[in-house]
Design a protein around this motif. Structure first.
Motif, short mmCIF file in Angstrom:
data_model
loop_
_atom_site.label_atom_id
_atom_site.label_comp_id
_atom_site.label_asym_id
_atom_site.label_seq_id
_atom_site.Cartn_x
_atom_site.Cartn_y
_atom_site.Cartn_z
N PRO A 276 0.81 -1.22 0.00
CA PRO A 276 0.00 0.00 0.00
C PRO A 276 0.84 1.27 0.00
O PRO A 276 0.46 2.28 -0.59
CB PRO A 276 -0.81 -0.11 1.28
N VAL A 277 1.98 1.22 0.68
CA VAL A 277 2.75 2.45 0.89
C VAL A 277 3.20 3.06 -0.44
O VAL A 277 3.07 4.26 -0.66
CB VAL A 277 3.98 2.17 1.78
N GLY A 279 2.12 2.21 -3.47
CA GLY A 279 1.17 2.02 -4.56
C GLY A 279 0.12 3.11 -4.62
O GLY A 279 0.07 4.01 -3.78
N SER A 280 -0.74 3.00 -5.62
CA SER A 280 -1.83 3.95 -5.75
C SER A 280 -2.91 3.64 -4.72
O SER A 280 -3.06 2.51 -4.28
CB SER A 280 -2.40 3.83 -7.17
N THR A 281 -3.67 4.66 -4.34
CA THR A 281 -4.66 4.44 -3.28
C THR A 281 -6.10 4.53 -3.76
O THR A 281 -7.01 4.12 -3.05
CB THR A 281 -4.48 5.48 -2.16
N THR A 282 -6.33 5.09 -4.92
CA THR A 282 -7.72 5.21 -5.38
C THR A 282 -8.10 3.96 -6.16
O THR A 282 -7.23 3.30 -6.73
CB THR A 282 -7.87 6.43 -6.29
N PRO A 283 -9.38 3.61 -6.19
CA PRO A 283 -9.80 2.39 -6.90
C PRO A 283 -9.37 2.40 -8.37
O PRO A 283 -8.79 1.44 -8.88
CB PRO A 283 -11.32 2.40 -6.78
N LYS A 286 -5.61 2.16 -8.68
CA LYS A 286 -5.10 0.80 -8.47
C LYS A 286 -5.20 -0.02 -9.74
O LYS A 286 -4.30 -0.80 -10.08
CB LYS A 286 -5.87 0.11 -7.34
N VAL A 321 2.90 7.04 -9.19
CA VAL A 321 1.77 7.04 -8.25
C VAL A 321 1.22 8.43 -7.93
O VAL A 321 0.00 8.63 -7.99
CB VAL A 321 2.16 6.28 -6.96
N ASP A 325 -2.63 9.10 -8.69
CA ASP A 325 -3.57 9.44 -7.62
C ASP A 325 -4.22 10.79 -7.85
O ASP A 325 -5.41 10.98 -7.60
CB ASP A 325 -2.85 9.42 -6.26
N LEU A 326 -3.42 11.73 -8.33
CA LEU A 326 -3.95 13.08 -8.55
C LEU A 326 -5.10 13.06 -9.55
O LEU A 326 -6.10 13.76 -9.38
CB LEU A 326 -2.82 13.98 -9.06
N GLN A 329 -8.83 10.77 -8.40
CA GLN A 329 -9.61 10.97 -7.18
C GLN A 329 -11.08 10.67 -7.47
O GLN A 329 -11.66 11.26 -8.40
CB GLN A 329 -9.45 12.40 -6.66
N PRO A 330 -11.69 9.77 -6.70
CA PRO A 330 -13.08 9.41 -7.00
C PRO A 330 -14.03 10.56 -6.63
O PRO A 330 -13.72 11.34 -5.73
CB PRO A 330 -13.32 8.19 -6.11
N ILE A 332 -17.04 12.36 -4.80
CA ILE A 332 -17.51 12.09 -3.45
C ILE A 332 -19.02 12.01 -3.40
O ILE A 332 -19.71 12.32 -4.38
CB ILE A 332 -17.00 13.16 -2.46
#
Lengths: 339, 566
Positions: A276-277, A279-283, A286, A321, A325-326, A329-330, A332
């Motif tokens: 996780p650290v 890697g990408s964090t958004t669905p 990923k 990444v 990620d930028l 962003q999903p 909201i």
């Protein structure tokens, strides 16, 4: 009264628990290694673990972080085990030490320690060592060799010269070399027919290691330690490209099944891209990360000069990444129709 | 079959509700002394209507609402006002708040209650009645209900959502209220329905409260309404107004919109109950149901008079020996009561006696490993991990870009965080910093505007004065030459015109006028005051200074609460 802050209830989760589960998920593969090569695997794991803990302790001391808390989080051991399992079995002891120490000191702590490293430490170790010691990193033991555990240990510590049987190539490498030598005249089918090397799917014996990683990974997914996005998209990237080329020219390109069960595909899918650290964090991120890593890993292993491509592809994607990620962003709650 | 929607995220903490629902609601005894804070709702702080020494009756208004978004406060029992002073508040800050301290006389004497038939009243009158009866959102947010009872002018009201979900663990006050007083709730909902004219009324209750669901269904039938009672899946925070609206209607209300803009409004069941009591019985909000639970021998729901100090409730719940503090609200969004002297207020739905066994001290905070568990748990689909980085780095602009103000502080992210990061605290910190900066900016802007206006005025006055002076001077110069023509007298008899003297006279006259003007501007009502009145004014002035801050804060609070509704 002493004041605390809500929520007062918390789930029984911790970094340590996550890391311990990852270690547990590696046990099936370690078991297969034991069965294939004997207890020498444990020696390699022990060297890696000891180096990782020592390096971690020194670095924690230097930055004045609580030793007990951070040594106990298990993250250094996960890095150590991944390195021990990604390196060729029976690699010289110092190679493991160099790899692990570099991963912990440079790739992890010089960037700020747990949670701060932009690159996957285990893959940094692999990349550094394969660039610095390409020969040693490409020699994999034959599973058909006849040597005792004492011989293994002696070889590992330089007391005995390396046996020929310890200087083989991985099935991936063997295939690549054979195809090159054949200059288009030899078909993949003919090469892979040698089941003593290639087994049924991706390498005699090694396919069972891959299957064990798959099993451990599925267990992690079932425990919700990892999500489905990264492993599935990584395998998807690998299958998409290998499948397309295989359909186009099955004589010169191995099937997706071969690529799934050979080399570091399964280890990469469930234990490396899922870090996780780094890697990408958004669905969506990923999915992009995993798919691209799968594609590039395939390109490197098939068309590049290295025996496998997982490490370089993952590091390349680690670099991307922040950008991924930028832009992923999903939307909201309540803002889905709008941009 | 009613089809439900889902919201993303959410968590399933253990509920701990079974203990406190075994007994019916009981009335807590009237305490010897009640501390009734004037500011018990979102919005303006009510003005005190009584003085120390006054005798008050139960239900008498003691605080008048300040402006529209505000709500009246009433004496919970009969007795004597012994002080109006700053007292410890049931607030996480632990700061004191202006409170009416009443010594109960034990007679519990009501004012003359006036039930009304609201059908004969104009909607505006009903809203005023509710405001003057102190009806506010009793789910915990205490937003004045009358201010939510106006439909948007351009959007038809489609659904009225009634919140009986009660998703916080430990809490069961709404559960018991629905079981025992369902018909009054349904009639209260009727008032809201008549004011808002929605197409449908949906009562949402979490499916872990089958008794309440059955009771509400029976109540709806008994009253003869067509409200739908709907069991919603038990998933925290299903009782958040926005989540419940989502589950029942599929509508998602972002922080930038208010629910009537999307044709929906939401009230808590207890709010509907108090509305009915206020209209049909003339009983203002002077008590509420409070769950006393946690580390106690006697978990139960009590009807507690507002203003009852926590100390007086301790004997009712019988806390066990290792109780170390009391939490007001639920374990997910509640806070530590700042002391046993803090009173029960309209927002107090639950008091949890806490022990290290029930709520273990927080584990040491580890670095974020970006696992994304928080993002998966967030019911507003935010990226708490990103917000955390920006909040930590004091990069508040970025936190707003990542929709910090859509965070409802439900605590799901902190609940699932393996690194034990108190994420909600970081977000609250970032929000309060942003508010503080906005306030500073507003103050600076206002000061600049004042300064510019003053400069402008001074310039103008100077110019006018100069003009006046010039005119006067000109007039005096002209006067002697004109006079002879008027009087027919010889010009030589007039004294010689001295321009200097005229100027001096003009200045003296101007100064005299200015002095008189200043006197006129002085507030006249301070001229003939008694000593006591002067002292009181001095005291008020002294109090006003520290009050500036919280008043400003409450403005921000209003804006937030308007968005968040219940």
């Amino acid at each position: 009264m002493n004041f605390t802050s809500p929520p007062y209830l918390t789930q029984n989760v911790s970094v340590r628990r996550i890391m311990l589960q990852v270690l547990a998920a590696l046990l099936p593969a370690i078991g297969v290694y034991l069965w294939l090569l004997g207890p020498i695997v444990l020696v390699q794991l022990a060297i890696a673990t000891a180096t990782a803990l020592a390096a971690e302790a020194v670095m924690l001391k230097l930055v004045d972080k609580p030793l007990g808390l951070f040594l106990g989080d298990g993250s250094a051991i996960v890095t150590a085990w991944l390195i021990a399992l990604a390196f060729p079995p029976m690699a010289p002891w110092w190679l493991i030490v160099v790899g692990v120490a570099f991963a912990i000191v440079v790739a992890k702590h010089l960037y700020g320690g747990l949670g701060q490293n932009p690159f996957n430490p285990a893959m940094i170790a692999f990349a550094v060592c394969i660039v610095s010691f390409p020969a040693l990193m490409s020699r994999w033991p034959s599973l058909n060799m006849d040597a005792s555990f004492a011989d293994h240990v002696a070889v590992m510590f330089g007391q005995l010269p390396r046996l020929d049987a310890m200087n083989g190539a991985t099935p991936l490498d063997t295939l690549k070399t054979a195809l090159k030598l054949g200059e288009g005249q030899v078909s993949v089918g003919a090469i892979l027919a040698d089941t003593r090397i290639f087994g049924r799917m991706g390498g005699h014996g090694w396919e069972w290691v891959a299957a064990a990683y798959l099993a451990g990974g599925l267990w992690l997914w079932q425990r919700k330690v990892i999500g489905w996005h990264l492993p599935l998209s990584f395998l998807g990237g690998m299958v998409a490209l290998s499948g397309a080329l295989w359909l186009w020219n099955p004589a010169q390109f191995a099937s997706p099944l071969f690529h799934l069960f050979s080399g570091g595909t399964m280890l990469g899918a469930f234990f490396i891209v899922t870090d996780p650290v780094s890697g990408s964090t958004t669905p969506k991120g990923k999915l992009i990360f995993g798919f691209a890593a799968g594609l590039i890993a395939y390109l490197i292993r098939v068309f590049g000069g290295y025996p496998d491509g997982v490490a370089f592809s993952v590091l390349l994607l680690n670099l991307c990444v922040p950008l991924i990620d930028l832009y992923t962003q999903p939307p909201i709650f309540g803002m889905k129709g709008e941009k | 079959m009613f089809s439900l929607f889902k919201f993303k995220g959410g968590i399933k903490p253990p509920t701990y509700k079974a203990d406190s629902v075994r007994f019916p609601i009981a009335a807590a005894p009237v305490p010897a002394q009640l501390i009734v804070p004037l500011h018990q709702s979102i919005g303006g702080q009510p003005h005190p209507l009584v003085q120390a020494g006054d005798r008050v009756r139960k239900g008498q208004r003691i605080g008048a609402p300040d402006k529209w978004i505000s709500s009246a406060v009433h004496a919970p029992t009969s007795g004597t006002v012994i002080a109006i002073e700053e007292r410890l508040a049931a607030h996480p800050s632990g700061l004191p708040t202006l409170s009416v301290v009443i010594e109960a006389d034990g007679r519990d004497e009501w004012i003359k209650r006036q039930p009304v038939d609201y059908g004969r009243l104009e909607p505006e009158q009903v809203r005023e009645l509710l405001r003057d009866a102190g009806v506010v959102g009793l789910g915990g947010a205490v937003f004045p209900s009358h201010a939510k009872l106006t439909a948007a002018s351009d959007v038809p009201m489609e659904e009225l959502v009634i919140n009986g979900a009660e998703c916080e663990p430990f809490m069961s006050c709404d559960d018991l209220l629905m079981r025992e007083r369902g018909e009054d709730i349904v009639r209260g909902i009727g008032i809201f329905r008549d004011l808002l004219q929605p197409k449908r009324v949906l009562i949402g209750i979490e499916d872990n409260k089958p008794e309440a669901i059955a009771a509400m269904q029976a109540a709806v039938k008994a009253v003869g309404e067509n409200f739908e009672v709907i069991a919603v899946p038990t998933l925290y925070p299903a009782g958040g107004a926005k989540q419940l609206i989502r589950v029942l209607t599929g509508k998602e209300i972002p922080a930038s919109k208010r629910s009537p803009d999307l044709g929906v409004q939401c009230f808590n069941v207890a709010t509907a109950y108090t509305a009915w009591r206020a209209i049909a019985f003339g009983e203002p909000v002077i008590s509420r149901i409070v769950t006393l639970t946690g580390n106690v021998a006697q978990p139960r729901n009590w009807e507690v008079l507002l203003g009852t100090p926590l100390r007086d409730l301790v004997p009712l719940m019988q806390p066990k020996a290792d109780t170390n503090r009391y939490v007001m609200g639920g374990p997910m969004m509640g806070f530590d009561m700042p002391g046993l002297d803090a009173p029960i207020v309209k927002a107090t739905n639950c008091i949890i006696a806490s022990s290290p066994a029930i709520f273990p001290p927080p584990a040491p905070e580890m670095p974020c490993i970006r696992c994304g568990a928080c993002a998966e748990a967030c019911p507003h689909e935010l990226q708490p991990l990103e917000l955390y980085w920006f909040a930590r780095a004091h990069n508040f602009g970025k936190t707003q870009e990542y929709n910090l103000f859509d965070c409802i502080e439900c605590g799901c992210c902190s609940y699932v965080c393996p690194s034990r990061i108190p994420l909600v605290q970081y977000f609250r910190f970032a929000k309060s910093e942003i508010w503080a900066r906005e306030r500073e900016k507003e103050n600076a802007d206002a000061a600049r505007e004042r300064f510019e206006l003053r400069n402008e005025r001074e310039e103008r006055e100077k110019a006018e004065k100069a003009e006046r002076l010039a005119k006067a001077a000109a007039a005096r110069v002209a006067a002697p030459t004109q006079q002879p023509a008027d009087t027919g007298q010889p010009a030589t008899e007039q004294p010689a015109f001295d321009p200097d003297a005229a100027k001096k006279a003009a200045i003296a006259a101007a100064m005299e006028r200015a002095r008189k003007q200043r006197e006129q501007v002085k507030p006249k009502n301070t001229d003939e005051l008694t000593v006591a009145q002067r002292k009181e004014i001095a005291e008020i002035e002294a109090r006003r200074v520290p009050l500036q801050e919280p008043q400003n804060a409450s403005n921000a609070e209003i804006q937030r609460a308007q968005r968040e509704e219940e």
